[in-house]
Design a protein around this motif. Structure first.
Motif, PDB file in Angstrom:
ATOM      1  N   LEU A   6       0.031   8.205  -0.169  1.00  0.00           N
ATOM      2  CA  LEU A   6       0.259   9.488  -0.712  1.00  0.00           C
ATOM      3  C   LEU A   6       0.055  10.607  -0.194  1.00  0.00           C
ATOM      4  O   LEU A   6      -0.920  10.855   0.766  1.00  0.00           O
ATOM      5  N   ARG A  65       0.585  -1.264   0.044  1.00  0.00           N
ATOM      6  CA  ARG A  65       0.078  -0.127   0.080  1.00  0.00           C
ATOM      7  C   ARG A  65       1.118   1.341  -0.108  1.00  0.00           C
ATOM      8  O   ARG A  65       1.634   1.364   1.035  1.00  0.00           O
ATOM      9  N   LEU A  66       0.797   1.932  -1.042  1.00  0.00           N
ATOM     10  CA  LEU A  66       1.540   3.315  -1.121  1.00  0.00           C
ATOM     11  C   LEU A  66       0.803   4.368  -0.479  1.00  0.00           C
ATOM     12  O   LEU A  66      -0.204   4.741  -0.715  1.00  0.00           O
ATOM     13  N   LEU A 100       2.922   8.576  -7.538  1.00  0.00           N
ATOM     14  CA  LEU A 100       2.467   7.806  -8.662  1.00  0.00           C
ATOM     15  C   LEU A 100       3.181   8.209 -10.190  1.00  0.00           C
ATOM     16  O   LEU A 100       3.407   6.929 -10.840  1.00  0.00           O
ATOM     17  N   THR A 136      -3.252   2.212  -3.110  1.00  0.00           N
ATOM     18  CA  THR A 136      -2.973   3.624  -2.445  1.00  0.00           C
ATOM     19  C   THR A 136      -3.863   4.125  -1.535  1.00  0.00           C
ATOM     20  O   THR A 136      -5.122   3.941  -1.305  1.00  0.00           O
ATOM     21  N   THR A 163       6.021   4.556   2.000  1.00  0.00           N
ATOM     22  CA  THR A 163       6.046   5.798   1.220  1.00  0.00           C
ATOM     23  C   THR A 163       7.166   6.112   0.495  1.00  0.00           C
ATOM     24  O   THR A 163       8.276   5.785   1.113  1.00  0.00           O
TER      25      THR A 163
END
Length: 324
Positions: A192, A189-190, A226, A239, A259
């Motif tokens: 942002l 899971r990124l 991204l 995300t 992240t």
């Protein structure tokens, strides 16, 4: 047609009420009404439909309001710049984005004050996007940001590129793996956190959570992290978008994802977060310095000297520049 008439019209159009506009401008209602009527007479056009409550603009009035507001803003900006040019403030007001504060900014300010003991500096935490308006209004004289801006009033120089590192929870399987590749991070899971996006005209709407991988052209993605992944033909598995960098690192510390952050943040939450280098040399975050084109505060050259002094002491590669 004069500025008083135009400002009266703008106040009425903004507030849709003569009484509210009078209170806002400090004019009496008869004076405000007279200024509007004079403007309409000069133009030969009805701008306000007075028979509706709240007041409505006529079609011509709506068009005029849309165009004249921009012109008045420009006049205010020019007036402010002229006043500042005539009598520059002794204070250097510096805007910065939070990620820069974790880097070399404190050292740069210390060097500036050491070399110019008489200088007075104020620092303001303000996003890259908001710095553009703050420069025009005079709230700041110069700003440190992470994004290039194409604004007619603004000039900017690129100070340097700072490498990104990946921030992972201490318990993550890759927490002790250096020189990581983006493709190996894509199943995480990124998180942002950027509030300012890249100035790319064609945008692709991204949901906060996606369940399938897609190859998306990097030119169509404006979210900075991204965009970095898309440059390698990668779309993260899922995300989450948060309000700022500190929240993003808090979620990483809690094991909620990973992240990418500029390398200067490697000292934040080190008890819970592991920071590892990336194998990609071009995955970087630029640092820009921007100010007005037509008015450069007299202390800005001293600030640039302090910046380059710190870069030399730190062994940082840079190309010396100056504002025109």
């Amino acid at each position: 047609m004069d500025l008083k008439q135009l400002r009266a019209f703008i106040a009425i159009a903004d507030l849709r009420s003569f009484s509210a506009a009078a209170a806002h401008t400090g004019l009496s209602q008869p004076s405000l009404s007279r200024l509007l009527k004079q403007l309409e007479t000069d133009m030969g056009v009805d701008l306000v439909d007075r028979y509706h409550r709240p007041l409505h603009l006529t079609e011509a009035g709506a068009f005029f309001y849309d165009k004249i507001g921009t012109i008045l803003t420009e006049i205010d900006t020019v007036t402010s710049m002229t006043q500042r040019l005539s009598a520059p403030s002794a204070v250097l007001n510096i805007g910065f984005v939070p990620s820069v504060l974790y880097g070399l900014l404190p050292e740069i300010i210390a060097r500036l004050k050491q070399s110019s003991p008489d200088i007075e500096v104020t620092l303001k935490d303000i996003s890259s996007y908001q710095q553009m308006d703050a420069l025009k209004s005079g709230d700041i004289d110069i700003g440190f940001g992470r994004f290039a801006h194409q604004v007619p009033w603004i000039q900017q120089i690129l100070l340097r590129h700072e490498r990104y590192v990946v921030a992972l929870p201490k318990a993550h399987p890759l927490a002790n793996t250096n020189n990581q590749r983006l493709i190996d991070l894509a199943n995480n899971r990124l998180i942002l956190y950027h509030q300012t996006h890249l100035p790319i005209s064609t945008a692709v709407t991204k949901s906060k959570s996606t369940s399938t991988k897609q190859t998306v052209p990097s030119e169509s993605i404006t979210e900075p992290l991204l965009h970095l992944f898309a440059q390698y033909g990668i779309s993260p598995f899922t995300t989450t978008t948060v309000s700022d960098l500190q929240v993003a690192l808090g979620l990483v510390a809690a094991g909620e994802g990973i992240t990418l952050v500029p390398a200067s943040l490697k000292t934040v939450r080190t008890e819970q977060i592991s920071y590892q280098n990336l194998a990609h040399e071009n995955v970087t975050s630029p640092i820009y310095l921007h100010t007005l084109k037509d008015f450069v505060h007299p202390k800005i050259p001293d600030l640039l000297t302090a910046i380059y002094h710190v870069y030399e002491r730190r062994g940082i590669t840079y190309r010396q520049q100056k504002f025109m």
